[in-house]
Design a protein around this motif. Structure first.
Motif, PDB file in Angstrom:
ATOM      1  N   ARG A 286     -70.781 -25.256 -41.943  1.00  0.00           N
ATOM      2  CA  ARG A 286     -71.724 -25.285 -43.062  1.00  0.00           C
ATOM      3  C   ARG A 286     -71.648 -26.581 -43.875  1.00  0.00           C
ATOM      4  O   ARG A 286     -72.173 -26.639 -44.988  1.00  0.00           O
ATOM      5  CB  ARG A 286     -71.474 -24.087 -43.977  1.00  0.00           C
TER       6      ARG A 286
ATOM      7  N   THR B 161     -75.460 -29.845 -41.670  1.00  0.00           N
ATOM      8  CA  THR B 161     -76.565 -28.883 -41.629  1.00  0.00           C
ATOM      9  C   THR B 161     -77.875 -29.551 -42.055  1.00  0.00           C
ATOM     10  O   THR B 161     -78.936 -29.239 -41.514  1.00  0.00           O
ATOM     11  CB  THR B 161     -76.277 -27.670 -42.527  1.00  0.00           C
TER      12      THR B 161
ATOM     13  N   ARG C 123     -84.320 -30.764 -36.220  1.00  0.00           N
ATOM     14  CA  ARG C 123     -85.122 -29.708 -35.596  1.00  0.00           C
ATOM     15  C   ARG C 123     -86.579 -29.782 -36.040  1.00  0.00           C
ATOM     16  O   ARG C 123     -87.489 -29.507 -35.259  1.00  0.00           O
ATOM     17  CB  ARG C 123     -84.531 -28.341 -35.933  1.00  0.00           C
TER      18      ARG C 123
ATOM     19  N   SER D 218     -68.845 -16.951 -37.498  1.00  0.00           N
ATOM     20  CA  SER D 218     -69.707 -16.235 -38.446  1.00  0.00           C
ATOM     21  C   SER D 218     -70.582 -17.171 -39.270  1.00  0.00           C
ATOM     22  O   SER D 218     -71.261 -16.714 -40.197  1.00  0.00           O
ATOM     23  CB  SER D 218     -68.838 -15.391 -39.391  1.00  0.00           C
TER      24      SER D 218
ATOM     25  N   THR E  25     -73.456 -18.804 -40.859  1.00  0.00           N
ATOM     26  CA  THR E  25     -74.848 -18.363 -40.901  1.00  0.00           C
ATOM     27  C   THR E  25     -75.797 -19.407 -40.330  1.00  0.00           C
ATOM     28  O   THR E  25     -76.847 -19.068 -39.782  1.00  0.00           O
ATOM     29  CB  THR E  25     -75.265 -18.033 -42.343  1.00  0.00           C
TER      30      THR E  25
ATOM     31  N   GLY F 141     -75.480 -20.964 -37.765  1.00  0.00           N
ATOM     32  CA  GLY F 141     -75.511 -20.855 -36.319  1.00  0.00           C
ATOM     33  C   GLY F 141     -76.811 -20.270 -35.801  1.00  0.00           C
ATOM     34  O   GLY F 141     -77.213 -20.546 -34.663  1.00  0.00           O
ATOM     35  N   SER F 142     -77.482 -19.479 -36.623  1.00  0.00           N
ATOM     36  CA  SER F 142     -78.757 -18.890 -36.209  1.00  0.00           C
ATOM     37  C   SER F 142     -79.924 -19.848 -36.382  1.00  0.00           C
ATOM     38  O   SER F 142     -81.049 -19.545 -35.974  1.00  0.00           O
ATOM     39  CB  SER F 142     -79.030 -17.610 -37.011  1.00  0.00           C
ATOM     40  N   GLU F 143     -79.674 -21.015 -36.989  1.00  0.00           N
ATOM     41  CA  GLU F 143     -80.731 -21.982 -37.249  1.00  0.00           C
ATOM     42  C   GLU F 143     -80.801 -23.075 -36.190  1.00  0.00           C
ATOM     43  O   GLU F 143     -81.622 -23.988 -36.298  1.00  0.00           O
ATOM     44  CB  GLU F 143     -80.513 -22.633 -38.626  1.00  0.00           C
TER      45      GLU F 143
ATOM     46  N   ASP G  70     -80.456 -24.292 -31.812  1.00  0.00           N
ATOM     47  CA  ASP G  70     -80.734 -23.801 -30.466  1.00  0.00           C
ATOM     48  C   ASP G  70     -79.477 -23.246 -29.799  1.00  0.00           C
ATOM     49  O   ASP G  70     -79.542 -22.257 -29.071  1.00  0.00           O
ATOM     50  CB  ASP G  70     -81.313 -24.931 -29.608  1.00  0.00           C
TER      51      ASP G  70
ATOM     52  N   HIS H 205     -75.230 -22.489 -30.662  1.00  0.00           N
ATOM     53  CA  HIS H 205     -74.058 -22.524 -31.541  1.00  0.00           C
ATOM     54  C   HIS H 205     -72.821 -22.362 -30.672  1.00  0.00           C
ATOM     55  O   HIS H 205     -72.580 -21.297 -30.097  1.00  0.00           O
ATOM     56  CB  HIS H 205     -74.117 -21.403 -32.587  1.00  0.00           C
TER      57      HIS H 205
END
Length: 312
Positions: free
Chosen positions: A152, A157, A164, A178, A180, A182-184, A186, A188
């Motif tokens: 983070r 980030t 992106r 964990s 977060t 990571g979901s943003e 392609d 992780h």
């Protein structure tokens, strides 16, 4: 006021990453003898390879994205701060002499710039805007790889989010499954190295994992780009006597021929290991080998097939 370290704007300061937790196995690290202290550190280090092995499927996806990017004429960019950035800078720099690649293929961006490579530059990791400015300079088709132990760091980030938005593909390498963010992205690549021997000292296990992951990532990328034949480096630039000798040894290993025969072939090929190798293995003139390599985009195995000898 406490400095905002390794967090995004919506993450409270008291929410810590796994690498910042206290390690129950090293609570007495300052009380034991030196040998026992080193054993504690070594025991923690020994956990890293298994953690790296567990995330290889995700890393493979990242390698394939990067390979396609380079083959399409685009670029790979690393982004990191502190130790993560220095690991990235080292990896990108070493690819150039090792595989004789265009320096623009893989570029490392360190928060704080060149000054921060050699010494700590405080608070630059917190500047998401700086990361966004650098990530926003990427083009569609590029690949951005962000390295951050916590998953983070604002500079990283910010860079990945901006990259992106340009159409680049994004990869996050973290020690926080964990995270977060990571979901943003392609991909992780979340390696679970756990608490450090000294809480928060991510130059230890997390840094070791990053080095291992980038070693594997960039080596696999170079193999996919045809910079090797089997496990031999064949794209090297023989700019000195040591490397010219290495070319001869590589040719001898690959062909089983006498070193003098290989040295003569290398001379006819102008020192180009791949041209000499295709010429020897396919038993064709140097000019034919060169043409086959040009058609094969530099890949020796592909050039051998083109030259009429499929060694697979």
């Amino acid at each position: 006021m406490p400095r905002e370290t390794n967090r995004t704007a919506d993450t409270p300061l008291w929410v810590i990453a796994p690498t910042e937790e206290r390690n129950p196995d090293t609570l007495d690290i300052d009380l034991v003898g030196t040998l026992d202290m080193l054993r504690m550190i070594s025991d923690e280090d020994a956990k890293v390879p298994a953690a790296v092995h567990a995330v290889l499927p995700a890393l493979a996806v990242a390698v394939d994205l990067a390979t396609q990017s380079l083959k399409d004429g685009h670029r790979v960019h690393y982004f990191g701060a502190g130790t993560s950035g220095r690991v990235a800078v080292m990896d990108a720099a070493e690819l150039i002499p090792t595989y004789n690649i265009d320096p623009l293929w893989v570029t490392a961006h360190q928060a704080g710039g060149a000054e921060a490579v050699q010494r700590s530059v405080e608070n630059v990791e917190d500047h998401a805007a700086n990361g966004a400015a650098e990530g926003g300079a990427l083009e569609a088709g590029d690949v951005a790889v962000g390295l951050t132990a916590s998953g983070r760091t604002p500079y990283v980030t910010g860079a990945l989010a901006a990259a992106r938005a340009t159409g680049a593909r994004t990869v996050l390498i973290s020690a926080n499954p964990s995270a977060t963010f990571g979901s943003e992205v392609d991909v992780h690549v979340a390696v679970a190295t756990g608490p450090e021997a000294v809480a928060g000292s991510t130059r230890m296990k997390a840094g070791t994992a990053q080095k291992m992951l980038l070693n594997a990532f960039s080596t696999a990328l170079m193999v996919r780009m045809g910079r090797t034949y089997s496990n031999l480096m064949v794209a090297l630039d023989p700019r000195n006597a040591k490397l010219r000798g290495r070319v001869v040894r590589i040719l001898a290993e690959a062909t089983g021929l006498d070193p003098q025969v290989c040295a003569d072939a290398a001379e006819r090929a102008g020192g180009d290991c791949r041209i000499a190798m295709v010429s020897l293995l396919a038993d064709v003139p140097v000019d034919t080998a060169k043409q086959a390599l040009e058609q094969a985009a530099g890949g020796v195995r592909e050039a051998l097939a083109i030259a009429g000898l499929d060694r697979d």
